[in-house]
Enzyme design. Structure first.
Site, PDB file in Angstrom:
ATOM      1  N   TYR A  71       1.043  -1.191  -0.136  1.00 58.12           N
ATOM      2  CA  TYR A  71       0.106  -0.066   0.097  1.00 58.12           C
ATOM      3  C   TYR A  71       0.892   1.257  -0.023  1.00 58.12           C
ATOM      4  O   TYR A  71       0.605   2.434  -0.557  1.00 58.12           O
ATOM      5  CB  TYR A  71      -0.821   0.006   1.207  1.00 58.12           C
ATOM      6  N   PHE A 123      -8.208  21.807 -24.760  1.00 60.51           N
ATOM      7  CA  PHE A 123      -8.409  20.319 -24.661  1.00 60.51           C
ATOM      8  C   PHE A 123      -9.932  20.072 -23.810  1.00 60.51           C
ATOM      9  O   PHE A 123      -9.980  20.565 -22.714  1.00 60.51           O
ATOM     10  CB  PHE A 123      -7.207  19.401 -24.049  1.00 60.51           C
ATOM     11  N   THR A 124     -10.270  18.988 -24.315  1.00 62.50           N
ATOM     12  CA  THR A 124     -11.612  18.687 -23.442  1.00 62.50           C
ATOM     13  C   THR A 124     -11.797  18.541 -22.007  1.00 62.50           C
ATOM     14  O   THR A 124     -12.209  19.563 -21.315  1.00 62.50           O
ATOM     15  CB  THR A 124     -12.521  17.764 -24.168  1.00 62.50           C
ATOM     16  N   ASP A 214       1.238  20.662 -20.697  1.00 68.18           N
ATOM     17  CA  ASP A 214       0.571  19.194 -20.892  1.00 68.18           C
ATOM     18  C   ASP A 214       1.761  18.562 -21.591  1.00 68.18           C
ATOM     19  O   ASP A 214       1.776  18.518 -22.794  1.00 68.18           O
ATOM     20  CB  ASP A 214      -0.671  19.426 -21.745  1.00 68.18           C
ATOM     21  N   LYS A 257      -0.347   7.820 -23.729  1.00 67.01           N
ATOM     22  CA  LYS A 257       0.194   8.155 -24.667  1.00 67.01           C
ATOM     23  C   LYS A 257       1.572   7.873 -24.939  1.00 67.01           C
ATOM     24  O   LYS A 257       2.120   6.811 -25.126  1.00 67.01           O
ATOM     25  CB  LYS A 257      -0.254   9.575 -25.154  1.00 67.01           C
ATOM     26  N   ARG A 382     -13.933  15.371 -33.847  1.00 66.29           N
ATOM     27  CA  ARG A 382     -13.329  16.386 -33.064  1.00 66.29           C
ATOM     28  C   ARG A 382     -13.698  17.677 -33.761  1.00 66.29           C
ATOM     29  O   ARG A 382     -13.011  18.325 -34.477  1.00 66.29           O
ATOM     30  CB  ARG A 382     -11.830  16.243 -33.234  1.00 66.29           C
ATOM     31  N   PHE A 449     -19.472  14.561 -26.051  1.00 67.57           N
ATOM     32  CA  PHE A 449     -19.183  13.467 -27.245  1.00 67.57           C
ATOM     33  C   PHE A 449     -19.092  12.186 -26.940  1.00 67.57           C
ATOM     34  O   PHE A 449     -19.216  11.214 -27.606  1.00 67.57           O
ATOM     35  CB  PHE A 449     -17.950  14.112 -27.999  1.00 67.57           C
TER      36      PHE A 449
HETATM   37  C1  P70 Z   1      -7.363  11.337 -26.523  1.00 64.47           C
HETATM   38  C2  P70 Z   1      -7.169  11.091 -25.057  1.00 64.47           C
HETATM   39  C3  P70 Z   1      -6.322  12.702 -23.435  1.00 64.47           C
HETATM   40  C4  P70 Z   1      -5.554  13.784 -22.939  1.00 64.47           C
HETATM   41  C5  P70 Z   1      -4.861  14.597 -24.045  1.00 64.47           C
HETATM   42  C6  P70 Z   1      -4.288  15.747 -23.788  1.00 64.47           C
HETATM   43  C7  P70 Z   1      -3.573  16.763 -24.421  1.00 64.47           C
HETATM   44  C8  P70 Z   1      -5.110  15.589 -21.309  1.00 64.47           C
HETATM   45  C9  P70 Z   1      -5.848  14.120 -21.719  1.00 64.47           C
HETATM   46  C10 P70 Z   1      -6.621  13.522 -20.777  1.00 64.47           C
HETATM   47  C11 P70 Z   1      -8.412  10.393 -24.326  1.00 64.47           C
HETATM   48  C12 P70 Z   1      -9.606  11.461 -24.549  1.00 64.47           C
HETATM   49  C13 P70 Z   1     -10.112  12.249 -23.696  1.00 64.47           C
HETATM   50  C14 P70 Z   1     -10.937  13.194 -23.869  1.00 64.47           C
HETATM   51  C15 P70 Z   1     -11.449  13.312 -25.037  1.00 64.47           C
HETATM   52  C16 P70 Z   1     -11.392  12.170 -26.001  1.00 64.47           C
HETATM   53  C17 P70 Z   1     -10.495  11.402 -25.785  1.00 64.47           C
HETATM   54  N1  P70 Z   1      -6.611  12.187 -24.437  1.00 64.47           N
HETATM   55  N2  P70 Z   1      -4.277  15.948 -22.278  1.00 64.47           N
HETATM   56  O1  P70 Z   1      -7.802  10.091 -27.042  1.00 64.47           O
HETATM   57  O2  P70 Z   1      -6.021  12.336 -20.427  1.00 64.47           O
HETATM   58  O3  P70 Z   1      -7.456  10.716 -20.958  1.00 64.47           O
HETATM   59  O4  P70 Z   1      -5.607  10.159 -19.519  1.00 64.47           O
HETATM   60  O5  P70 Z   1      -7.344  11.424 -18.547  1.00 64.47           O
HETATM   61  O6  P70 Z   1      -4.986  14.319 -25.480  1.00 64.47           O
HETATM   62  O7  P70 Z   1      -6.683  12.155 -27.248  1.00 64.47           O
HETATM   63  P1  P70 Z   1      -6.694  11.282 -19.790  1.00 64.47           P
END
Ligand code: P70
Length: 457
Positions: A71, A123-124, A214, A257, A382, A449
């Site tokens: 742990y 970013f979303t 990021d 990634k 997207r 989405f």
């Molecule tokens: C994708 C994934 C994640 C991501 C990223 C950047 C530049 C942070 C994150 C978050 C997964 C994804 C996420 C949201 C919408 C669609 C797809 N990207 N910053 O496919 O990281 O997923 O580990 O929480 O690209 O691009 P995590």
């Protein structure tokens, strides 16, 4: 056109299912025309995302066996901490279960009600966490990034004039940090240059604004710098990665990634007070600060993945050039897509692919669904669906970029998979008149989405 051979051979195989058009028509209908809702089993070539979809190496699978599942104080944590310090150069490291968890903690700690957070495109998940913490995202990326056919080599760069304008408008004390992303995902996987980052560092020092990276796709970005930026041709990708990080105050990272694992993330920084506060948050939301939501074996695979990503330049060259090969096939057939080609994905330009479908009828979604039916390839919308609604007006945001992302998992697919996907998309382009728009039948409030459902209009 050149396909850079894979610098590995295949030791384990995973069968994939070929389906008929009739089968896929039914499957996409049941999924509400949203590729996030398809079953993976029904997908032939999965280009939904490069997130968590990497093939691990034999050394990573071996590392899994060495997981210390204590742990507290797992030895894999200390190895991972040291690896992050060595490769990215930050002093302090906080593990999280994935990238958005690191964004959550950072946003809670650095953002106050009324803060403005500039960024090189949204970013979303990043923007949502900024908003949930009481902040407002402000786009400061260069204008070229919003033009899919502009060939600028560093379309991820920040426009320093836009930063100045924001400081003049709201005052530097309302700007805790700039969110600076490498290989900007929503722009098409577009890199930043070291020259831009250095200029931004000078600007931010003048006003006491932090730069939070990021770090999700920094290794890919470093390869583009090596190939495109003056003075970097003879530097290793490993050195360039460290140099990028050295101009920033800390980072969030989705390890799913560039770091070559199926799960994981982290937050890293140089400021000790921020580190102490982040550790206090991680125990509330993720787990103890020596695992942060990952198992010991996850941390072992991650440390090995980080080392492999920068061990030599052969892997990253193959990876980025494979994506480029895919884009070149589409270029030869005049299929409209974002240029220059990004590191992790090729992005089709749905506005030019389907000029007769209005953005309120989601052309990128329509194209994503049609690609699946035509080829069994799964892509990701997207565009207007991903951009969501403006929290103030409630209207769809209608982003300039209305894109379909064809994302390359790392070390997973071969040249013939790419040839097959490109051929199918080219055929679809020739028959594009038959495609129709869509409307919502179910629209979630946040990150819509992922779970939205649609029907054809
Ligand atoms: C994708 C994934 C994640 C991501 C990223 C950047 C530049 C942070 C994150 C978050 C997964 C994804 C996420 C949201 C919408 C669609 C797809 N990207 N910053 O496919 O990281 O997923 O580990 O929480 O690209 O691009 P995590």
């Amino acid at each position: 056109m050149k396909y850079v051979p894979e610098p590995f051979r295949i030791k384990t195989v995973e069968p994939i299912k070929m389906t008929t058009r009739k089968y896929r028509e039914q499957a996409i209908k049941e999924a509400g025309y949203n590729t996030f809702l398809l079953r993976s089993e029904d997908v032939f070539i999965d280009l939904l995302t490069d997130s968590g979809t990497s093939a691990m190496s034999d050394a990573q699978w071996a590392a899994l066996q060495l997981g210390d599942e204590a742990y507290a104080g797992s030895k894999n944590f200390y190895d991972l901490e040291k690896t992050v310090q060595d490769v990215f150069g930050y002093k302090y490291f906080v593990p999280t279960h994935q990238g958005r968890a690191a964004e959550h903690i950072m946003s809670k700690l650095l953002i106050k009600e009324g803060s403005c957070i500039p960024g090189n495109m949204y970013f979303t998940t990043t923007r949502l966490h900024q908003e949930l913490a009481g902040g407002r995202f402000v786009d400061v990326i260069i204008d070229e990034a919003h033009d899919p056919s502009n060939p600028h080599p560093f379309k991820g760069n920040v426009d320093i004039n836009k930063m100045q304008k924001l400081v003049d408008e709201v005052g530097a004390d309302r700007i805790p940090y700039i969110s600076y992303e490498t290989c900007v995902n929503m722009a098409g996987g577009q890199p930043i240059s070291i020259a831009n980052l250095k200029e931004l560092r000078n600007f931010c020092d003048k006003y006491g604004i932090k730069i939070m990276l990021d770090n999700t796709r920094t290794v890919e970005n470093a390869y583009f710098i090596q190939q495109r930026e003056k003075g970097y041709a003879d530097k290793s990708v490993k050195d360039i990665v460290k140099e990028i990080c050295s101009y920033t105050d800390g980072c969030t990272c989705s390890s799913k990634k560039d770091c070559l694992v199926n799960i994981g993330g982290f937050l890293a920084m140089n400021d000790e007070d921020f580190f102490v506060e982040a550790k206090a948050q991680v125990v509330i939301y993720e787990g103890l600060h020596t695992y942060g939501g990952m198992s010991g074996r996850d941390m072992a695979a991650l440390a090995q993945g980080i080392r492999e990503a920068v061990a030599n330049d052969d892997y990253i060259k193959y990876r980025v050039e494979q994506t480029n090969y895919f884009g070149e096939l589409l270029t030869q057939a005049d299929v409209p897509h974002v240029i220059p080609h990004g590191g992790h994905a090729i992005f089709l330009d749905a506005k030019r692919f389907l000029p007769d479908i209005d953005q309120e009828q989601f052309p990128a979604l329509a194209l994503t669904a049609a690609i699946y039916v035509e080829t069994g390839v799964r892509a990701m919308e997207r565009g207007n669906v991903s951009a969501g609604r403006d929290p103030e007006t409630g209207e769809n945001r209608r982003p300039k970029l209305e894109l379909v992302r064809l994302t390359m998992p790392r070390r997973v697919y071969t040249q013939s998979h790419i040839d097959y996907a490109a051929e199918g998309i080219i055929k679809l382009y020739q028959n594009r008149d038959q495609l129709r728009g869509f409307r919502f039948v179910f629209e979630p409030k946040q990150l819509r989405f992922f779970q939205a459902r649609f029907e054809p209009v």
